[in-house]
Design a protein around this motif. Structure first.
Motif, PDB file in Angstrom:
ATOM      1  N   GLY A   1      -4.368  -2.829  -8.601  1.00 41.88           N
ATOM      2  CA  GLY A   1      -4.159  -1.485  -9.122  1.00 41.88           C
ATOM      3  C   GLY A   1      -4.037  -0.407  -8.069  1.00 41.88           C
ATOM      4  N   CYS A   2      -4.090  -0.782  -6.798  1.00 39.76           N
ATOM      5  CA  CYS A   2      -4.009   0.204  -5.719  1.00 39.76           C
ATOM      6  C   CYS A   2      -2.617   0.828  -5.683  1.00 39.76           C
ATOM      7  CB  CYS A   2      -4.329  -0.453  -4.380  1.00 39.76           C
ATOM      8  SG  CYS A   2      -4.259   0.716  -3.013  1.00 39.76           S
ATOM      9  N   VAL A   3      -2.583   2.125  -5.426  1.00 37.29           N
ATOM     10  CA  VAL A   3      -1.343   2.883  -5.346  1.00 37.29           C
ATOM     11  C   VAL A   3      -1.334   3.625  -4.016  1.00 37.29           C
ATOM     12  CG1 VAL A   3       0.031   4.727  -6.387  1.00 37.29           C
ATOM     13  CG2 VAL A   3      -1.377   3.262  -7.840  1.00 37.29           C
ATOM     14  N   LEU A   4      -0.354   3.351  -3.170  1.00 37.77           N
ATOM     15  CA  LEU A   4      -0.169   4.100  -1.929  1.00 37.77           C
ATOM     16  C   LEU A   4       1.164   4.807  -2.011  1.00 37.77           C
ATOM     17  CD1 LEU A   4      -0.905   4.916   0.986  1.00 37.77           C
ATOM     18  CD2 LEU A   4       0.241   2.808   1.743  1.00 37.77           C
ATOM     19  N   LEU A   5       1.122   6.122  -1.944  1.00 32.54           N
ATOM     20  CA  LEU A   5       2.332   6.934  -1.937  1.00 32.54           C
ATOM     21  C   LEU A   5       2.386   7.645  -0.587  1.00 32.54           C
ATOM     22  CD1 LEU A   5       1.912   8.484  -5.493  1.00 32.54           C
ATOM     23  CD2 LEU A   5       3.315   6.519  -4.846  1.00 32.54           C
ATOM     24  N   THR A   6       3.568   7.688   0.006  1.00 33.65           N
ATOM     25  CA  THR A   6       3.680   8.312   1.320  1.00 33.65           C
ATOM     26  C   THR A   6       4.697   9.439   1.304  1.00 33.65           C
ATOM     27  OG1 THR A   6       5.340   6.726   2.068  1.00 33.65           O
ATOM     28  CG2 THR A   6       3.023   6.181   2.506  1.00 33.65           C
ATOM     29  N   ALA A   7       4.540  10.338   2.250  1.00 37.56           N
ATOM     30  CA  ALA A   7       5.446  11.446   2.513  1.00 37.56           C
ATOM     31  C   ALA A   7       5.680  11.436   4.018  1.00 37.56           C
ATOM     32  CB  ALA A   7       4.807  12.763   2.054  1.00 37.56           C
ATOM     33  N   PRO A   8       6.619  12.222   4.523  1.00 43.36           N
ATOM     34  CA  PRO A   8       6.870  12.198   5.962  1.00 43.36           C
ATOM     35  C   PRO A   8       5.619  12.410   6.833  1.00 43.36           C
ATOM     36  CG  PRO A   8       8.621  13.372   4.863  1.00 43.36           C
ATOM     37  CD  PRO A   8       7.576  13.067   3.814  1.00 43.36           C
ATOM     38  N   MET A   9       4.696  13.253   6.375  1.00 41.91           N
ATOM     39  CA  MET A   9       3.504  13.523   7.172  1.00 41.91           C
ATOM     40  C   MET A   9       2.235  13.491   6.335  1.00 41.91           C
ATOM     41  SD  MET A   9       4.916  16.315   9.873  1.00 41.91           S
ATOM     42  CE  MET A   9       3.622  15.971  11.052  1.00 41.91           C
ATOM     43  N   GLY A  10       2.220  12.594   5.351  1.00 43.51           N
ATOM     44  CA  GLY A  10       1.039  12.513   4.506  1.00 43.51           C
ATOM     45  C   GLY A  10       1.047  11.275   3.640  1.00 43.51           C
ATOM     46  N   PHE A  11      -0.041  11.109   2.907  1.00 45.97           N
ATOM     47  CA  PHE A  11      -0.146   9.991   1.972  1.00 45.97           C
ATOM     48  C   PHE A  11      -1.181  10.301   0.915  1.00 45.97           C
ATOM     49  CE2 PHE A  11      -3.496   8.998   5.003  1.00 45.97           C
ATOM     50  CZ  PHE A  11      -4.534   8.544   4.208  1.00 45.97           C
ATOM     51  N   LEU A  12      -1.085   9.579  -0.186  1.00 48.60           N
ATOM     52  CA  LEU A  12      -2.065   9.615  -1.267  1.00 48.60           C
ATOM     53  C   LEU A  12      -2.414   8.170  -1.575  1.00 48.60           C
ATOM     54  CD1 LEU A  12      -2.001  11.666  -4.524  1.00 48.60           C
ATOM     55  CD2 LEU A  12      -2.441   9.219  -4.590  1.00 48.60           C
ATOM     56  N   LEU A  13      -3.704   7.907  -1.689  1.00 48.37           N
ATOM     57  CA  LEU A  13      -4.185   6.585  -2.071  1.00 48.37           C
ATOM     58  C   LEU A  13      -4.962   6.738  -3.366  1.00 48.37           C
ATOM     59  CD1 LEU A  13      -4.382   3.599  -1.123  1.00 48.37           C
ATOM     60  CD2 LEU A  13      -6.612   4.189  -0.194  1.00 48.37           C
ATOM     61  N   GLY A  14      -4.608   5.927  -4.340  1.00 43.75           N
ATOM     62  CA  GLY A  14      -5.293   5.966  -5.621  1.00 43.75           C
ATOM     63  C   GLY A  14      -5.307   4.581  -6.232  1.00 43.75           C
ATOM     64  N   ARG A  15      -5.713   4.535  -7.483  1.00 40.11           N
ATOM     65  CA  ARG A  15      -5.684   3.275  -8.218  1.00 40.11           C
ATOM     66  C   ARG A  15      -5.580   3.575  -9.702  1.00 40.11           C
ATOM     67  NH1 ARG A  15     -11.447   1.419  -6.046  1.00 40.11           N
ATOM     68  NH2 ARG A  15     -12.628   3.244  -6.660  1.00 40.11           N
ATOM     69  N   VAL A  16      -5.103   2.571 -10.426  1.00 41.92           N
ATOM     70  CA  VAL A  16      -4.978   2.671 -11.875  1.00 41.92           C
ATOM     71  C   VAL A  16      -5.587   1.410 -12.466  1.00 41.92           C
ATOM     72  CG1 VAL A  16      -3.415   2.937 -13.827  1.00 41.92           C
ATOM     73  CG2 VAL A  16      -2.829   3.977 -11.635  1.00 41.92           C
TER      74      VAL A  16
END
Length: 136
Positions: free
Chosen positions: A33-48
């Motif tokens: 359920g891990c979710v890693l979203l990235t941007a050019p200079m950032g990231f978000l880590l979550g889970r569902v």
């Protein structure tokens, strides 16, 4: 992004709470359920899981803040949670992190509780909830 890259950026963004290690990121990334979203200079880590989303951490490089990357990551996470069938999403944020609190309020999160001295003496965790709109 590799666990080492995530840890390096996280270390540039956080003192309290303490930055996470590459090993901690590797463990989270391998979890269901891990979710890693990235941007050019950032990231978000979550889970569902279990009908809920949880935003675990959001990091945007200091020189890239206020560029819209954080907001875009949060919005992508909310859309992902809804697409996965989650009915709500939750997060905890340090009560002294005014920029993050503002971002979360602007993206539809509501404060629903507090955890006293969760991060450090005098720094509570603000528990926030987002009621997700299900896709049509």
């Amino acid at each position: 992004m590799s666990p080492e890259q995530l840890a390096a950026l996280h270390g540039r963004c956080f003192v309290t709470p303490r930055p996470w290690t590459a090993a901690e990121f590797a463990g989270l990334l391998s979890a269901p359920g891990c979710v890693l979203l990235t941007a050019p200079m950032g990231f978000l880590l979550g889970r569902v899981a279990g009908g809920e989303g949880e935003l675990l951490t959001l990091a945007v490089a200091p020189e890239a803040r206020r560029s819209g990357q954080g907001r875009a990551l949060v919005e992508r996470f909310l859309a992902h949670c809804a697409a996965e069938g989650a009915e709500a999403a939750f997060l905890e944020v340090a009560s002294d992190n005014k920029a993050a609190l503002g971002l979360y309020h602007r993206t539809g999160w509501d404060s629903v509780g507090r955890r006293p001295a969760y991060y450090a003496p005098g720094i509570d965790a603000v528990v926030m909830r987002h009621g997700l709109a299900q896709p049509a």
